[in-house]
Motif scaffolding. Structure first.
Motif, mmCIF file in Angstrom:
data_model
loop_
_atom_site.group_PDB
_atom_site.id
_atom_site.type_symbol
_atom_site.label_atom_id
_atom_site.label_comp_id
_atom_site.label_asym_id
_atom_site.label_seq_id
_atom_site.Cartn_x
_atom_site.Cartn_y
_atom_site.Cartn_z
ATOM 1 N N LEU A 175 -3.420 -2.710 -4.684
ATOM 2 C CA LEU A 175 -3.966 -1.550 -3.998
ATOM 3 C C LEU A 175 -3.109 -1.148 -2.809
ATOM 4 C CD1 LEU A 175 -6.416 0.340 -4.217
ATOM 5 C CD2 LEU A 175 -7.606 -1.146 -2.604
ATOM 6 N N CYS A 176 -2.583 -2.116 -2.077
ATOM 7 C CA CYS A 176 -1.788 -1.822 -0.888
ATOM 8 C C CYS A 176 -0.442 -1.183 -1.212
ATOM 9 C CB CYS A 176 -1.579 -3.085 -0.057
ATOM 10 S SG CYS A 176 -0.761 -4.424 -0.947
ATOM 11 N N ARG A 190 -10.392 -5.684 -0.802
ATOM 12 C CA ARG A 190 -9.156 -6.343 -0.408
ATOM 13 C C ARG A 190 -7.962 -5.470 -0.740
ATOM 14 N NH1 ARG A 190 -10.010 -10.509 -4.120
ATOM 15 N NH2 ARG A 190 -7.739 -10.575 -4.284
ATOM 16 N N THR A 191 -7.049 -5.317 0.206
ATOM 17 C CA THR A 191 -5.884 -4.471 -0.047
ATOM 18 C C THR A 191 -4.896 -5.128 -1.001
ATOM 19 O OG1 THR A 191 -4.769 -5.342 1.925
ATOM 20 C CG2 THR A 191 -6.075 -3.331 2.181
ATOM 21 N N ASP A 192 -4.978 -6.455 -1.151
ATOM 22 C CA ASP A 192 -4.068 -7.119 -2.075
ATOM 23 C C ASP A 192 -4.645 -7.220 -3.477
ATOM 24 O OD1 ASP A 192 -6.076 -8.929 -1.505
ATOM 25 O OD2 ASP A 192 -4.749 -10.675 -1.419
ATOM 26 N N LEU A 220 -8.169 6.399 -3.806
ATOM 27 C CA LEU A 220 -7.722 5.698 -2.607
ATOM 28 C C LEU A 220 -7.392 6.717 -1.528
ATOM 29 C CD1 LEU A 220 -6.749 3.080 -1.165
ATOM 30 C CD2 LEU A 220 -4.488 3.507 -2.184
ATOM 31 N N GLY A 253 -6.719 3.897 3.024
ATOM 32 C CA GLY A 253 -6.957 2.473 2.864
ATOM 33 C C GLY A 253 -8.316 2.088 2.344
ATOM 34 N N THR A 254 -9.145 3.075 2.006
ATOM 35 C CA THR A 254 -10.465 2.783 1.451
ATOM 36 C C THR A 254 -10.634 3.488 0.108
ATOM 37 O OG1 THR A 254 -11.478 4.638 2.642
ATOM 38 C CG2 THR A 254 -11.517 2.482 3.721
ATOM 39 N N LYS A 262 -15.150 -0.776 1.160
ATOM 40 C CA LYS A 262 -14.033 -1.642 1.518
ATOM 41 C C LYS A 262 -13.746 -2.625 0.391
ATOM 42 C CE LYS A 262 -14.720 -1.406 6.522
ATOM 43 N NZ LYS A 262 -14.964 -2.193 7.760
#
Length: 228
Positions: A139-140, A180-182, A160, A163-164, A178
């Motif tokens: 996602l990041c 996890r960004t990873d 996306l 960041g959300t 929210k």
């Protein structure tokens, strides 16, 4: 009953009353009675059009003319594999080409036709069986405007933004959630269009509260369609 001409981020058509803020074109997909068949495209130039342009008027599903498809916003259409129209969205198309050249390592003055873009994009949006091509990514590593699904929740597309993630629907988006960004997610937006967004092309998104980050001439500001 609503016509089954509302596009989802999966590239599918659904019969819902939501009108949308952009119109798409993949060629004539309906018969003389206006009924959609099984074909989901007739050519490779899948485009995103304004709902209103030069006072033109259209009859929905007129015999022999292209089938009007509608979607919530530009980001939804891009997830389905469409790009801006070079006529009614000329400014958007020119911005798109600048980002496309940068994303694909082309000189800024390199010749780039719509047909070249469409041919490249077509190989990345559907496979030989006409199924949407999807891939995995963290996602990041994705830019704003990308559509994804989460592991175990493949039926719910999410966009996306900042960041959300926001769950998508034909009439709008749900509040951010929210995660996890990873997290490794499944990406719906074709890779060439993700690269274009990484290069600075910000799609029009009908999402409250994005303020000054709205794209130039965003889909959400387009007027009501002159259709009958």
């Amino acid at each position: 009953m609503p016509r089954p001409n509302r596009l989802t981020p999966f590239g599918t058509f659904e019969p819902v009353p939501a009108r949308g803020t952009v119109m798409g074109n993949r060629g004539c997909l309906h018969d003389r009675e206006g009924v959609l068949g099984t074909k989901r495209y007739r050519h490779k130039n899948w485009i995103i059009c304004r709902l209103e342009f030069k006072d033109r008027r259209r009859t929905i599903n007129a015999p022999g003319l292209y089938t009007e498809l509608f979607a919530l916003d530009e980001a939804t259409m891009m997830a389905a594999g469409h790009r801006p129209c070079a006529e009614c969205q000329r400014k958007r198309y020119d911005l798109f080409k600048v980002a496309w050249r940068q994303a694909h390592g082309l000189p800024s003055d390199a010749h780039l036709s719509a047909s070249e873009i469409d041919a490249h994009l077509h190989t990345a949006r559907i496979d030989r069986l006409g199924r949407q091509i999807r891939y995995q990514a963290r996602l990041c590593d994705l830019p704003d405007g990308s559509f994804v699904t989460l592991p175990g929740v493949s039926g719910q597309p999410l966009i996306l933004w900042d960041g959300t993630l926001h769950a998508w629907g034909h009439e709008g988006y749900w509040p951010p959630q929210k995660t996890r960004t990873d997290l490794v997610v499944t990406v719906l937006t074709p890779l060439p269009l993700v690269r274009v967004m990484e290069a600075g092309y910000l799609p029009g998104v009908l999402l409250p509260g994005i303020g000054s980050r709205r794209a130039l001439n965003p889909a959400s500001s387009m007027p009501t369609a002159a259709l009958r």
